[in-house]
Design a protein around this motif. Structure first.
Motif, PDB file in Angstrom:
ATOM      1  N   CYS A 100      13.989  -6.791  32.316  1.00 62.89           N
ATOM      2  CA  CYS A 100      14.144  -8.244  32.494  1.00 62.89           C
ATOM      3  C   CYS A 100      13.757  -8.653  33.909  1.00 62.89           C
ATOM      4  O   CYS A 100      13.079  -9.653  34.123  1.00 62.89           O
ATOM      5  CB  CYS A 100      15.588  -8.667  32.249  1.00 62.89           C
ATOM      6  SG  CYS A 100      16.126  -8.431  30.574  1.00 62.89           S
ATOM      7  N   LEU A 126       9.771  -6.928  34.724  1.00 62.96           N
ATOM      8  CA  LEU A 126       8.581  -7.276  33.952  1.00 62.96           C
ATOM      9  C   LEU A 126       8.481  -8.750  33.575  1.00 62.96           C
ATOM     10  O   LEU A 126       7.391  -9.276  33.418  1.00 62.96           O
ATOM     11  CB  LEU A 126       8.521  -6.435  32.657  1.00 62.96           C
ATOM     12  CG  LEU A 126       8.505  -4.922  32.859  1.00 62.96           C
ATOM     13  CD1 LEU A 126       8.411  -4.206  31.518  1.00 62.96           C
ATOM     14  CD2 LEU A 126       7.338  -4.499  33.745  1.00 62.96           C
ATOM     15  N   VAL A 170      17.577   8.837  39.798  1.00 59.23           N
ATOM     16  CA  VAL A 170      18.467   9.992  39.612  1.00 59.23           C
ATOM     17  C   VAL A 170      17.587  11.219  39.454  1.00 59.23           C
ATOM     18  O   VAL A 170      16.602  11.202  38.718  1.00 59.23           O
ATOM     19  CB  VAL A 170      19.357   9.786  38.369  1.00 59.23           C
ATOM     20  CG1 VAL A 170      20.025  11.091  37.953  1.00 59.23           C
ATOM     21  CG2 VAL A 170      20.412   8.726  38.669  1.00 59.23           C
ATOM     22  N   ALA A 229      21.376   4.779  30.313  1.00 60.41           N
ATOM     23  CA  ALA A 229      20.864   3.473  29.853  1.00 60.41           C
ATOM     24  C   ALA A 229      19.509   3.273  30.526  1.00 60.41           C
ATOM     25  O   ALA A 229      19.269   2.287  31.206  1.00 60.41           O
ATOM     26  CB  ALA A 229      21.848   2.359  30.236  1.00 60.41           C
ATOM     27  N   ALA A 230      18.647   4.272  30.332  1.00 57.01           N
ATOM     28  CA  ALA A 230      17.437   4.392  31.165  1.00 57.01           C
ATOM     29  C   ALA A 230      16.206   3.717  30.583  1.00 57.01           C
ATOM     30  O   ALA A 230      15.111   3.882  31.126  1.00 57.01           O
ATOM     31  CB  ALA A 230      17.162   5.867  31.428  1.00 57.01           C
ATOM     32  N   PHE A 249      11.616   3.130  36.601  1.00 58.99           N
ATOM     33  CA  PHE A 249      10.492   2.291  36.998  1.00 58.99           C
ATOM     34  C   PHE A 249      10.004   2.690  38.380  1.00 58.99           C
ATOM     35  O   PHE A 249      10.784   2.912  39.306  1.00 58.99           O
ATOM     36  CB  PHE A 249      10.937   0.823  37.103  1.00 58.99           C
ATOM     37  CG  PHE A 249      10.846   0.089  35.808  1.00 58.99           C
ATOM     38  CD1 PHE A 249       9.617  -0.138  35.215  1.00 58.99           C
ATOM     39  CD2 PHE A 249      11.984  -0.391  35.198  1.00 58.99           C
ATOM     40  CE1 PHE A 249       9.527  -0.833  34.022  1.00 58.99           C
ATOM     41  CE2 PHE A 249      11.907  -1.088  34.005  1.00 58.99           C
ATOM     42  CZ  PHE A 249      10.679  -1.307  33.423  1.00 58.99           C
TER      43      PHE A 249
HETATM   44  C1  LIG Z   1       7.721  -8.917  28.146  1.00 57.76           C
HETATM   45  C2  LIG Z   1       8.974  -8.482  27.420  1.00 57.76           C
HETATM   46  C3  LIG Z   1       9.696  -9.413  26.706  1.00 57.76           C
HETATM   47  C4  LIG Z   1      10.874  -9.039  26.034  1.00 57.76           C
HETATM   48  N1  LIG Z   1      11.570  -9.980  25.329  1.00 57.76           N
HETATM   49  C5  LIG Z   1      12.729  -9.630  24.720  1.00 57.76           C
HETATM   50  C6  LIG Z   1      13.497 -10.595  23.981  1.00 57.76           C
HETATM   51  O1  LIG Z   1      13.088 -11.762  23.862  1.00 57.76           O
HETATM   52  N2  LIG Z   1      14.671 -10.182  23.415  1.00 57.76           N
HETATM   53  C7  LIG Z   1      15.142  -8.892  23.509  1.00 57.76           C
HETATM   54  O2  LIG Z   1      16.219  -8.588  22.994  1.00 57.76           O
HETATM   55  N3  LIG Z   1      14.408  -7.947  24.182  1.00 57.76           N
HETATM   56  C8  LIG Z   1      13.230  -8.285  24.774  1.00 57.76           C
HETATM   57  N4  LIG Z   1      12.507  -7.335  25.443  1.00 57.76           N
HETATM   58  C9  LIG Z   1      13.015  -5.946  25.444  1.00 57.76           C
HETATM   59  C10 LIG Z   1      14.194  -5.798  26.418  1.00 57.76           C
HETATM   60  O3  LIG Z   1      13.796  -6.179  27.732  1.00 57.76           O
HETATM   61  C11 LIG Z   1      14.682  -4.371  26.386  1.00 57.76           C
HETATM   62  O4  LIG Z   1      15.146  -4.081  25.082  1.00 57.76           O
HETATM   63  C12 LIG Z   1      15.826  -4.183  27.392  1.00 57.76           C
HETATM   64  O5  LIG Z   1      15.389  -4.414  28.713  1.00 57.76           O
HETATM   65  C13 LIG Z   1      16.402  -2.780  27.288  1.00 57.76           C
HETATM   66  O6  LIG Z   1      17.435  -2.716  28.213  1.00 57.76           O
HETATM   67  P1  LIG Z   1      17.924  -1.289  28.799  1.00 57.76           P
HETATM   68  O7  LIG Z   1      19.011  -1.652  29.759  1.00 57.76           O
HETATM   69  O8  LIG Z   1      18.166  -0.366  27.689  1.00 57.76           O
HETATM   70  O9  LIG Z   1      16.645  -0.698  29.577  1.00 57.76           O
HETATM   71  P2  LIG Z   1      15.702  -1.284  30.724  1.00 57.76           P
HETATM   72  O10 LIG Z   1      15.731  -2.755  30.800  1.00 57.76           O
HETATM   73  O11 LIG Z   1      14.386  -0.616  30.497  1.00 57.76           O
HETATM   74  O12 LIG Z   1      16.372  -0.711  32.059  1.00 57.76           O
HETATM   75  C14 LIG Z   1      16.424   0.669  32.271  1.00 57.76           C
HETATM   76  C15 LIG Z   1      16.610   0.920  33.758  1.00 57.76           C
HETATM   77  O13 LIG Z   1      16.897   2.310  33.951  1.00 57.76           O
HETATM   78  C16 LIG Z   1      16.277   2.740  35.146  1.00 57.76           C
HETATM   79  N5  LIG Z   1      16.098   4.189  35.111  1.00 57.76           N
HETATM   80  C17 LIG Z   1      15.491   4.942  34.172  1.00 57.76           C
HETATM   81  N6  LIG Z   1      15.511   6.244  34.504  1.00 57.76           N
HETATM   82  C18 LIG Z   1      16.158   6.309  35.700  1.00 57.76           C
HETATM   83  C19 LIG Z   1      16.464   7.377  36.580  1.00 57.76           C
HETATM   84  N7  LIG Z   1      16.133   8.643  36.337  1.00 57.76           N
HETATM   85  N8  LIG Z   1      17.114   7.076  37.740  1.00 57.76           N
HETATM   86  C20 LIG Z   1      17.454   5.789  38.044  1.00 57.76           C
HETATM   87  N9  LIG Z   1      17.162   4.746  37.239  1.00 57.76           N
HETATM   88  C21 LIG Z   1      16.522   5.013  36.086  1.00 57.76           C
HETATM   89  C22 LIG Z   1      14.947   1.984  35.163  1.00 57.76           C
HETATM   90  O14 LIG Z   1      14.409   1.905  36.482  1.00 57.76           O
HETATM   91  C23 LIG Z   1      15.361   0.616  34.590  1.00 57.76           C
HETATM   92  O15 LIG Z   1      15.670  -0.314  35.603  1.00 57.76           O
HETATM   93  C24 LIG Z   1      11.328  -7.681  26.087  1.00 57.76           C
HETATM   94  C25 LIG Z   1      10.591  -6.742  26.822  1.00 57.76           C
HETATM   95  C26 LIG Z   1       9.434  -7.124  27.481  1.00 57.76           C
HETATM   96  C27 LIG Z   1       8.662  -6.092  28.266  1.00 57.76           C
END
Ligand SMILES: Cc1cc2nc3c(=O)[nH]c(=O)nc-3n(C[C@H](O)[C@H](O)[C@H](O)COP(=O)(O)OP(=O)(O)OC[C@H]3O[C@@H](n4cnc5c(N)ncnc54)[C@H](O)[C@@H]3O)c2cc1C
Length: 338
Positions: A46, A49, A90, A118-119, A124
């Motif tokens: 969020c 990107l 990490v 929750a990666a 990134f």
């Molecule tokens: C353009 C776009 C539009 C979207 N629109 C929607 C929408 O309208 N509705 C919807 O529900 N979803 C939407 N999504 C999808 C949504 O953004 C994702 O489903 C959501 O961000 C997933 O959340 P998350 O917390 O699982 O992972 P992410 O948002 O991917 O966050 C994971 C985090 O973990 C960190 N990380 C990973 N590995 C490590 C490590 N080894 N050490 C430290 N940090 C680490 C990363 O740096 C990252 O910041 C969209 C995606 C995109 C790209």
């Protein structure tokens, strides 16, 4: 110097929307969290990107900009006093008895009883242009993300790249910057046609300079502060662009990195979990959000929120052994400070 060794109940790897909501869900069950992210800000996809894009499928909001959703989630987590370790990935997970120690690239070590991964799609990191010495300028005058548009007010900015981020930020920053120059190697951009038309119009009006067809060649400056960006065309002819900041937008790369070595069951680069608890194949390690895989999984933020609740409930007996967990609504329990 900041303390490098900590002890907590749960280490959350990833401060995306789902990791942030996991802080709240754990907090509601008296479970303390430390949160790691490779990015130097919370919000995951969020924030990195699409911060200014509206999201339409968050329950209770008919539309909410992605950056605002992140702000709200951090606000919702705040009463539970999470500690954030941002800006470094990490790098290691060690098992210590029933618990774990999670370490990041800055050497911060967090001992915990359970780990929540929750990666998302992985850590990134920017696709860096291959310019000698660029690391010294990063964070001072070279930025791969724009966190606050206001930080660039009055500045001479070179934006490099030809995709949506380059074009969208050129349009947005043209409203506040002293000067915006867009360096791209060909006239056609890989951006929404309407945005490209707007960019060309700003160029016609002299509000943006299109430096085409050029590529980044070198940086000039001292102690991390830029004086100029040198660009070159395919024939090697150089131009020197006097500038305060460079924003290279060549995309963000994600990499699973060390997670892949943690002896977890994977399916197509995602961690296999039991959907009832989000438990992985290793006791004490849970995975939620985009990184978690099970039959019928929908990669949506709202799905991740529900998984955060399931994981927090499954973690409770590990953190509070022998304590009965009575299911309670938030309306009954309230949150600290309300
Ligand atoms: C353009 C776009 C539009 C979207 N629109 C929607 C929408 O309208 N509705 C919807 O529900 N979803 C939407 N999504 C999808 C949504 O953004 C994702 O489903 C959501 O961000 C997933 O959340 P998350 O917390 O699982 O992972 P992410 O948002 O991917 O966050 C994971 C985090 O973990 C960190 N990380 C990973 N590995 C490590 C490590 N080894 N050490 C430290 N940090 C680490 C990363 O740096 C990252 O910041 C969209 C995606 C995109 C790209």
């Amino acid at each position: 110097m900041a303390e490098k060794s900590h002890t907590t109940d749960v280490a959350i790897i990833g401060a995306g929307p789902v990791g942030l909501f996991a802080v709240f869900e754990c907090g509601m069950l008296d479970t303390k969290c430390h949160v790691f992210d490779a990015l130097d800000m919370a919000g995951g996809q969020c924030a990195a990107l699409y911060p200014e894009k509206p999201i339409y499928d968050i329950p209770g909001y008919s539309r909410i900009d992605a950056a605002l959703l992140v702000e709200r989630l951090a606000e919702q987590a705040a009463p539970f006093d999470p500690t954030y370790h941002l800006g470094h990935p990490v790098t290691a997970l060690e098992q210590h008895g029933d618990g774990f120690v999670v370490t990041n690239a800055a050497g911060v070590r967090v001992a915990c009883r359970a780990v929540v991964i929750a990666a998302g799609g992985g850590a990134f990191g920017p696709n860096r242009p291959p310019l000698p010495g660029i690391e010294a300028f990063e964070g001072k005058s070279v930025f791969y993300l724009v966190r606050r548009r206001e930080d660039f007010r009055g500045k001479r900015i070179v934006i490099a790249g030809g995709g949506d981020s380059a074009v969208d930020w050129a349009l947005s920053l043209a409203e506040v910057a002293g000067q915006v120059m867009v360096v791209h190697r060909r006239p056609k951009f890989r951006a929404a046609p309407q945005s490209q038309r707007q960019l060309e119009q700003l160029a016609d009006e002299g509000k943006v300079e299109l430096v085409i067809p050029y590529q980044l060649a070198a940086l000039e400056g001292a102690e991390g502060w830029l004086d100029a960006v040198v660009v070159a065309d395919l024939a090697g002819n150089e131009r020197r662009l006097a500038a305060d900041c460079l924003l290279p937008f060549f995309g963000l790369a994600t990499e699973l990195g060390p997670l892949a070595q943690w002896e977890l069951a994977f399916d197509d680069n995602r961690i296999v979990v039991d959907p009832a608890t989000c438990a992985t194949s290793r006791a004490g390690i849970f995975a939620i959000g985009d990184i978690a895989a099970y039959p019928g999984k929908l990669k949506l933020i709202l799905t991740g929120f529900a998984e955060a609740a399931a994981a927090a409930h499954a973690i409770h007996p590990l953190v509070h052994p022998g304590e009965a967990l009575h299911f309670e609504y938030s309306t009954t329990k309230g949150v600290p400070g309300t």
